[in-house]
Every structure is written in structure tokens, then in C-alpha cells.
Enzyme design. Structure first.
Site, short mmCIF file in Angstrom:
data_model
loop_
_atom_site.label_atom_id
_atom_site.label_comp_id
_atom_site.label_asym_id
_atom_site.label_seq_id
_atom_site.Cartn_x
_atom_site.Cartn_y
_atom_site.Cartn_z
N HIS A 32 -59.40 31.27 28.39
CA HIS A 32 -60.89 31.35 28.78
C HIS A 32 -61.38 32.81 28.51
O HIS A 32 -62.48 33.22 28.22
CB HIS A 32 -61.14 31.34 30.47
N ASP A 66 -74.47 38.41 32.17
CA ASP A 66 -73.97 38.68 30.67
C ASP A 66 -75.18 39.85 30.11
O ASP A 66 -74.83 40.98 29.61
CB ASP A 66 -73.75 37.57 30.02
N HIS A 96 -69.38 26.36 32.17
CA HIS A 96 -68.96 26.28 33.64
C HIS A 96 -68.71 24.75 33.89
O HIS A 96 -68.94 24.30 34.98
CB HIS A 96 -69.70 26.69 34.66
#
Length: 971
Positions: free
Chosen positions: A230, A328, A306
Site C-alpha cells: 500500500h 492529500d 479504500h
């Protein structure tokens, strides 16, 4: 002690939630339930008087127009309506439901200080013939998630053990790894949820053998988080031994067998580097990609996934998915203001039989409801418009849904970069740290199984949008005052990733006991790797710390100094003076061993087999409009606020009744300028079943033609890639990924559009026993393009009777992977390919013609081909149309009405042009493929004439709209 407050709706008040729940219960097959009621429960813990409890209930918790309340003392039994069976649900210990925190703040605002904690619960009442076992089954499927909630026995009205969390007593844990054999290393990785392979575990073992010691649990967890798929994208950056066996078809792009040293650098990054677009400001470096907007501001864009958390807890997973991607842009440069959210979802079929559902997997209907409401609640509460997205369905998403969430932000040009220096203070701001999100990064780097629900329960985070909204507002104030030098968000891996990345070039020292906690009892390692939400990490010069902390305090947001960046080149962590981690930053970030994965791809051999076409294709067209992947997503769209901030120019629904499907959205972020930007997406996993290369190229083509369809030129366009794939350790899965990546490279280069950011999500497979459900390899391409004047936007709805209809682009016999073939259960066929040079030339010319005002409406042809595209234009505009298939440019041997009407060839548009502009429009497109093929009619009927002039479709527009809107009108 405490008081129990129950809030209920007054008699006669309609409850949409209860009516929906009743319908869902019936859908599960429980026909004996005739009515459902719901009471919201608040436990007011502390020493409030009954008068104070009643005041809180009346002034804070109850809408007195439609609700009533009851207050019970701790030893009183609450009433149950006659003829109903009750069921109580409460959150598990340590789960911080945001309503509890906001309620406590509201009580403080009332001037009541005797309440020191609030717990919430829900009490459902069921009327009808339903036994306790059936009631529990209904609850598990519809009412609660065992990860975060429990059923409270009806005779248990006290909180008892629900608020007892033991204190943490420090004890340094050393993990024996130095002397383990390979099998023991593998077992440690698996049981510890590290999700590291044997080569990676050996590398850690060798490192600590050289140090002549074993690692602490915190050190091992830090490496697992940092080295997770990830976080570090091992598959894309690793070495791949690719073997290809393509067919002899001229349509198959042969990549050739080879060893690929770094797939990311060979494809995605390489395309951007070779294009060297001057409007790219920052790419593949920061939390999101940055492009130029105007002389004063830049735009940044990031799309995340997600998937695993949303599979286990749909509401919380999607809620924190959108919350995470909002952070972000906020963590890009010195902080961007979020101005647009996007979302794309892939679910299993909503009518998927319950008896076929694998153990541990949630019903697709429940997943969709939870995901949509999670994104809705977070985005709406943050005050950010959600104005672009898509929803798709396929049986292969039953065990593992896909949840893509994106955010666009705007930031001053002089705030677009950051730098961390030794001596700067580490400050964590925003939400507090809890056990939510433990092992989130590593958990997302492995396959889901029927045991994930229990083994990985801590990986699901809990979001609080109100906290994040406050963090956002005060951060922008601090940014403009120049109070910090760098910023990043706490995403996957929590503090371990955030501080580890910020201090990678220098070093960091952290005092973990100073991190603000949601509750006591967390160990030092839990504090370090928790992915609790709404947290940002700042690097602050020492002479600015006092001013920054004071600013946050005055805005009611926590800001806490927890350490400093050093020049040691080491990551040093302490808890109450005890050193719990001491790692070389070079090993943390560069010690990951490179492994070689094998990949293979063979062109599928599926002989094309389709039925003979019908003369009348009306029912086929109506059937296509009713297919879930094509049907209206209004039920989803209407739940989002796409008007907030007042800058949405082209909305997700357009037309006479504002219910037609827009191709893209257009946003004007500044009120003092007509300059804006458009955002679109391209996604179609069905093409990947035949050839991932052309799937990827088609996704880019689709995203770009949707920008053109709203009037956006391709002069300043950037794209983002999001790969969601199965297990990359399986050669066939990885081979498909390689082809898709090269499709991205070729298409981006040919169209001249750079990648600026991206994300991958692997191991999207659900294993139950010997059965594995792998998602189809799915690529989402998101596109953003700058527009000089949003006043020149175009929408897809037909505007005026008598206008001309042009079909722009070439239609080919490309029905492979089409919705028409899916509907008629046909097999094989040619997947749509892209003529890169012709497509780019055509799109630039069409965008130029649109900018000059020559067109009234444009709609791109995608799912369902020409037939569906024209039907959508009719139902959006409330007007009819005549279309002549004999005038559509066709490239193929056998011309058939159904092939022309439903082929999904790329790079095609239907364009409405006023008669007086017909000739000038044709001159503007000279050299590209197009043809006048019909006209707009006042009578609201769609008529399509076949190759011999015969009628093959004739239906009222009202029937088109009904077929399109009805399937997903309510979920």
C-alpha cells in the site's frame, strides 16, 4: 451514575429511514415484519441532575417539531411499545462515535459541566411475527457491524463493561526474529499481520543479525508499514519477468516477452517525462499531483482507494476514504484548499442471492448503501462539492468492492513546495489517536478472507468530518501566516509513515507519550501505527511554535509538539523516557529487497458468437438503458451536495429537468475569474477480460472525450491512474497489469497528456475455503483540464427542434465486452481499439469548434454505443430525434443495424449543431471522420431508421427516461 435519554419520532411522523429498513427486511425474505421503529439513545455519564438531563434532552437532542423524548434514571427500565420486540445496539469499547464528542461539546455550550462523558446507542422495535434468531440475522445483515458495534441485551440497560478500558502499563516488547527459520518467519509475518514475504522477512533478519539484537515490536511494525504494498508500491517498482503469447490478430498490440526492471518508470512515469509539459508543476513527488491553473494559483488532484476497509465496514471505510483523500491536497505543498470531490464505486449485483454470498462477505445492497452514505456524510459536512463519479456492478465485486475517492485542491503558487530541515519541531494537529486503523496499511496489502472480519477489525478507521473541517480552516490560516515549513497527512501507517517520510532525509525523534489520545490504554506501538483520522503532521521552526499552537487553540483544534527532526539519519522513538525504536532511515526507506515476479498473458481464444439481429431493436435499447451499469445513478448523485462553494458550472445532472447524465463536471474556483477546470473519468473493466492493453487505452480515450464533450480543450490536461487488481503474485493477474500499464503509456504519449499522480491497490481477492473471487483488473483514469472561459461550456442535452445531429468518429464492429453482448448473452468479439492519431486530431478539432460556439450539445458514445448516447440526449432535453444508421460512418465488412447502433467504438461523439452553423462546423472538422446523420424533433419520440430506411427503433422519450431511471430509483 448516568441518565438515559431516548429520542423518538412523534406518532404520525413519516420516517423514511424506517420505511427503507422495512423494505430491506422484506428484500431479505422476512415477510412477517410489518413495522419498524427507532429510538436514539444518549447515556449522560457523570453527575447531572434530572433537571439538567431533561434540559439537555429538550434543548440539544430533540427536534421538538417532530420528536419526543423520555428520560430514565440508571435503575429504571425503559418502556417498550405494545406489540413490538426491542433490539439495542451500542458501539464497542474504544470506538469513538463522532456524535458522542459533538454532544459533549454541546452540553458544555449549555453551561452544564456535570456530564463528563456521553455514549450513544440505538434501540430498534419490530412488529410482526419474527423470532429472536431471525431478529439477530436481520440485525447482522442490516443494522450493525460486529467490527465496531455490539447487541446490548435488552435486560442490560446499564453501561457496565462498555466504558471500562484498562490502563496501559509500559513493557518493552522484543520480537525474536534473529534465530527463526524460514517457516517461522512466514508464520510471524502472517500471525502478526505484517504481510511481508519471505525475502523481506529475511532482509529484516539479516539487518538485525548485523546489529546483534532482535527488533522491538515497534521497529518491526514500522518496517511492515513502510514496506507494505500500500505504501511503497512494490509490484509496480519491482522487477517483472513478463512472458506474452499474443494471437495473430492485427488488433493485438504485442509488447513482447521481456524483463521489466521497474514497471512504473517504464510506463506511467516515462510518459510524463517524455512529454515534458510546462504546465506540470509537481508530479509523483507530493501527496497529490500539481498543475498550473493561472498566474496566481495551481491545482492539485489525487484519487485514492479504500477497498478493503469498505468491504468490512462500508460506512466507515468509505467515510474515511473520502476523508483521507481530502487530506492529500491539504498535505500538498504547504496546503491546498479542497474544492471538488469525486467518487467511483464498483459493487456486486444488488439482487445477488443471499444464499450465494460467501461467509464473511456483506450483501452488495448493504455495501452500496453504506459506502454512498459514508462518502455523502463526510463530503457534505466538509462543505466540498461531490460532482463527478460513476457506479458500476459486476458479480466479481461481491467479496471485494472498489471505492475510489478523489479530491481537487487549489493553492497559491508560492505555497506549492515544502522542505523539512533538522531542528524543526514535529507538531501533530487535529484528531486524537485511537485504536481505529491499526494495521490498515498492511491489511490492505493482503487478500480478504472469510476471517478478515474478525482478524482485521482494528484496520477500520472511524471518521469525524467536523474535526477535519476545523483542521482545514485553521491550517489555511496558519499557511498564509507562514507558520510551518512542511506538512503531510496521517494516512496509511499513521504517524509511522507521516513522520518516517518527512524525516527520511534527516532523522526524527518522537516522544510517543505526548501524542493526544482518544482514550487511555494504548501501547506505544498502537500510538505509532494507528491510522486514526483527521490528523496532520507539521514541521515548524522553533520560533514559530508558540504562535502556531496558540492559533490552533483559539480555533478549538488541538496542536501538540511531539518531537523534532534531527540530523542523525535515524528514527528514534521514546515512551516515557524508554527508547522503543532506533532505526536507520536508510534501511527503513532503501532496505526493501527487490524481488522478481513472474507475469504472463495469453490472448483469450473466444470465438465470436451472437444471435441474429432483430428487425425491431426498441426493446434492446430500453433493456440497455435499464442495465445497472448504464441506468441513472440519480439516487446516489442527489445525496451529494454538488452546489456548495458556489463554483459548480456543469453539474453531474443536466438538461431540461436536471436529470440527464453529464459527461464531466466543470468548476469555477475563483469568483473574480471565468477561468475554471473540468474533471472526468474513464473506467470499463469489461474490456480487460479481452485485452487489458486496449482497456487502458480506452479508459484514457473515454476520460478525454468526456472533457471535450463539455467544451474543455486538451491543451492543458493531466490524468491520474488508479489500478485496482487481484493478487499480483499470480502470473496471469500480473501479466494483465503489465499490458494495462503499457496501454497507459502508449495512449498518454499519443494524446499528449501527462500522468501527474496515481495509486494502486492489489490483492483485491476474497478467499473462502478453496474458493477465490478475484475482482476483474480495473483501471480508473481521472482527467483534469483547465478552461480559459467556463462561459463556453457545453452540456449533453438536446436543445432545439430542427437542429442537425452529427455522428463524429468512426463506428467499427467492436462489440467485444459491450453491454449489448452482455444483454443478449453473446460471446467474444473484437474489443474496441483506439486510433491514437485520428482520435487526438478529432478531439482537438471538435473542442475548437465547440469553443467557437458552433455546437449546441455534445455527448460521448460509451456504454451502449450510439443508441444509448442519443437516447440520453433525448431524455435529458425532453426532445425527440431522428437518426439514420445508413449515414453513420462504418468500417467493417458486414453492416448490421444492431452492430452500428450498439458498438462501443471509442473516440465518437453525437453533436447537435444549429442549421446555420452546419457548413462552418463541417469545415472545422475537415480531415476527421464525421457525417450528418439526423436531426432534433419537437415531438418527443426517438426514431432510428435502419440501413435500408426501415424503422428499427421508435419509442417515446418518456419511455426512455422511465427505463433509464427506474432500476436504481431507490436502493
Amino acid at each position: 451514575m448516568y441518565w438515559r435519554v431516548e429520542i423518538k419520532e412523534k406518532e404520525g411522523v413519516f420516517s423514511g429511514f424506517c420505511e427503507g429498513l422495512l423494505a430491506d427486511i422484506a428484500h431479505l425474505g422476512y415477510q412477517g415484519v410489518t413495522d419498524v421503529r427507532l429510538h436514539h439513545i444518549y447515556f449522560l455519564v457523570g453527575s447531572p441532575t434530572e433537571t439538567e438531563a431533561r434540559r439537555i434532552a429538550a434543548e440539544l437532542l430533540t427536534d421538538q417539531v417532530i420528536e419526543d423524548f423520555e428520560v430514565y434514571a440508571q435503575d429504571q427500565t425503559p418502556l417498550t411499545p405494545a406489540g413490538y420486540t426491542p433490539l439495542q445496539i451500542i458501539y464497542n469499547p474504544g470506538v469513538m462515535e463522532p456524535v458522542e464528542e459533538s454532544t459533549l461539546r454541546g452540553i458544555r455550550d449549555l453551561g452544564i459541566s456535570s456530564v463528563n462523558a456521553v455514549r450513544t446507542a440505538k434501540r430498534y422495535f419490530f412488529k410482526g411475527t419474527v423470532g429472536r434468531r431471525d431478529l439477530m440475522s436481520i440485525a447482522e445483515k442490516l443494522l450493525y457491524n460486529k467490527l465496531i458495534q455490539s447487541v446490548l441485551p435488552e435486560d442490560q440497560h446499564s453501561l457496565r463493561d462498555f466504558s471500562n478500558i484498562p490502563d496501559y502499563a509500559f513493557s518493552l516488547k522484543i520480537v525474536d526474529i534473529v534465530d527463526l527459520c524460514d517457516k517461522e518467519l512466514e508464520r510471524l509475518s502472517r500471525t502478526g499481520q505484517l504481510y511481508l514475504n519471505i525475502e523481506e522477512m529475511r532482509a529484516i533478519q539479516r539487518h538485525f543479525r548485523l546489529l546483534k539484537r532482535n527488533p522491538t515490536d515497534c521497529e518491526l511494525e514500522t518496517l511492515a508499514q513502510t514496506w507494505s504494498e500500500h505504501c511503497v508500491h512494490k509490484t509496480f517498482r519491482g522487477r517483472i519477468d513478463y512472458r506474452e503469447k499474443a494471437s495473430g490478430s492485427c488488433h493485438v498490440r504485442k509488447i513482447g516477452s521481456r524483463v521489466i526492471p521497474n514497471l512504473l518508470k517504464e510506463t506511467i512515469v516515462k510518459a510524463t517525462q517524455q512529454l515534458k509539459k510546462p504546465y506540470c508543476v509537481s508530479v509523483f513527488k507530493d501527496n497529490s499531483g500539481v498543475i498550473r491553473f493561472d498566474d496566481r494559483f495551481n491545482l492539485c488532484f489525487k484519487v485514492e482507494t479504500h477497498n478493503h476497509p469498505s468491504a468490512l465496514e462500508p460506512y466507515g471505510g468509505a467515510n474515511t476514504g473520502i476523508g483521507g483523500v481530502i487530506r492529500d491536497p491539504l498535505g500538498t505543498g504547504l496546503g491546498a484548499k479542497p474544492i471538488l470531490n469525486t467518487d467511483v464505486f464498483c459493487f456486486g449485483p444488488l439482487d445477488y442471492p443471499a444464499q450465494k454470498l460467501p461467509q464473511g462477505a456483506l450483501a452488495p445492497r448493504r455495501v452500496m448503501k453504506g459506502v454512498v452514505s459514508g462518502v455523502r456524510d463526510y463530503g457534505n459536512r466538509m462543505g466540498i462539492p461531490t460532482a463527478n463519479g460513476a457506479v458500476l456492478f459486476d458479480e466479481r465485486f461481491v467479496g471485494n468492492p472498489l471505492v475510489y475517492c478523489g479530491t481537487v485542491g487549489i493553492l497559491p503558487k508560492d505555497r506549492s513546495f515544502k522542505k523539512v530541515s533538522a531542528g524543526e519541531v514535529i507538531v501533530v494537529v487535529g484528531g486524537r489517536t485511537g485504536r481505529d486503523g491499526i494495521h490498515g496499511a498492511t491489511f490492505s496489502s493482503g487478500e480478504l478472507t472469510h476471517e478478515s472480519e474478525s482478524l482485521s477489525s482494528g484496520a477500520v478507521q472511524i471518521g469525524n468530518a467536523i474535526t477535519e473541517k476545523k483542521v482545514l480552516d485553521v491550517l489555511l490560516l496558519a499557511r498564509d501566516e507562514g507558520l510551518y515549513e512542511a506538512i503531510t497527512d496521517c494516512g496509511a501507517g499513521g504517524l509511522s509513515s507521516a513522520i518516517g517520510e518527512m524525516g527520511a532525509e534527516c532523522g526524527a525523534r518522537v516522544m510517543l507519550e505526548k501524542v493526544p489520545l482518544k482514550y487511555h490504554g494504548l501501547s506505544y506501538t498502537e500510538i505509532w501505527i494507528s491510522e486514526a483520522q483527521e490528523r496532520m503532521v507539521l514541521a515548524v521552526a522553533k520560533d514559530k511554535v508558540e504562535r502556531l499552537v496558540d492559533l490552533f487553540r483559539r480555533q478549538d483544534v488541538e496542536a501538540t509538539v511531539i518531537g523534532e527532526f534531527t540530523d542523525s539519519g535515524r528514527l528514534e522513538l521514546f515512551y516515557d523516557g524508554h527508547k522503543v525504536c532506533d532505526l536507520d532511515m536508510a534501511f527503513v526507506h532503501d532496505g526493501l529487497p527487490r524481488t522478481t515476479k513472474r507475469a504472463s498473458w495469453q490472448a483469450p481464444r473466444i470465438k465470436e458468437k451472437a444471435r441474429r439481429p432483430k428487425k425491431d431493436l426498441t426493446q434492446d435499447l430500453l433493456g440497455l438503458l435499464s442495465m445497472p451499469n448504464i441506468a441513472s445513478k440519480e439516487w446516489v448523485i442527489r445525496q451529494y451536495d454538488h452546489e456548495v462553494q458556489g463554483g459548480t458550472v456543469v453539474k453531474p445532472l443536466v438538461g431540461a429537468a436536471n436529470d440527464g447524465p453529464s459527461d464531466a463536471c466543470v468548476i469555477k474556483p475563483r469568483f473574480d475569474s471565468l477561468r475554471g477546470f473540468a474533471v472526468s473519468n474513464g473506467i470499463n473493466f469489461k474490456y480487460g477480460d479481452l485485452d487489458p492493453y486496449w482497456m487502458a487505452a480506452g479508459c484514457i480515450d473515454e476520460a478525454l472525450r468526456q472533457l471535450v464533450a463539455v467544451g474543455c480543450p486538451l491543451d492543458e490536461v493531466a490524468i491520474l491512474d488508479n489500478f485496482c487488481w487481484g493478487n499480483p503474485d499470480k502470473p496471469d493477474r500480473l501479466g494483465a497489469l503489465v499490458r494495462a500499464a503499457y496501454g497507459c503509456y502508449d495512449a498518454a504519449k499519443a494524446f499528449g497528456v501527462p500522468f501527474i499522480s496515481g495509486k494502486d491497490s492489489f490483492y483485491n481477492e476474497f478467499t473462502h475455503g478453496k474458493r477465490t473471487i478475484a475482482i476483474p483488473g480495473t483501471l480508473l483514469i481521472s482527467a483534469i483540464g483547465v478552461m480559459a472561459d467556463v462561459g463556453r461550456c457545453v452540456t449533453m442535452d438536446l436543445k432545439t427542434p430542427g437542429n442537425l445531429i452529427y455522428v463524429v468518429g468512426e463506428t467499427r464492429p467492436e462489440l467485444g465486452g459491450s453491454h449489448y453482448y452482455e444483454r443478449i448473452k453473446a460471446r467474444g468479439g473484437q474489443v474496441p481499439v483506439v486510433d491514437f492519431a485520428g482520435a487526438r486530431r478529432l478531439m482537438h478539432r471538435l473542442a475548437a469548434a465547440s469553443a467557437k460556439g458552433f455546437v449546441c450539445s455534445i455527448h460521448d458514445c460509451s456504454e451502449g454505443g450510439l443508441g444509448v448516447a442519443l437516447a440520453e440526449m433525448c431524455l435529458a432535453g425532453g426532445l425527440g430525434a431522428n437518426l439514420f444508421l445508413s449515414d453513420v460512418v462504418w468500417s467493417g465488412r458486414q453492416k448490421r443495424n444492431d452492430s452500428i447502433l450498439f458498438s462501443e467504438s471509442h473516440s465518437r461523439f453525437i453533436v447537435e449543431v444549429e442549421r446555420q452553423h452546419g457548413k462552418v462546423f463541417e469545415r472545422a472538422l475537415k480531415g476527421s471522420i464525421f457525417r450528418l446523420a439526423g436531426c432534433v424533433t419537437e415531438h418527443p419520440v426517438l426514431k432510428i431508421f435502419g440501413l435500408k430506411g426501415e424503422g428499427c427503433v421508435e419509442t417515446p422519450v418518456v419511455s426512455l427516461k422511465a427505463a433509464w431511471q427506474e432500476p436504481l430509483k431507490s436502493v
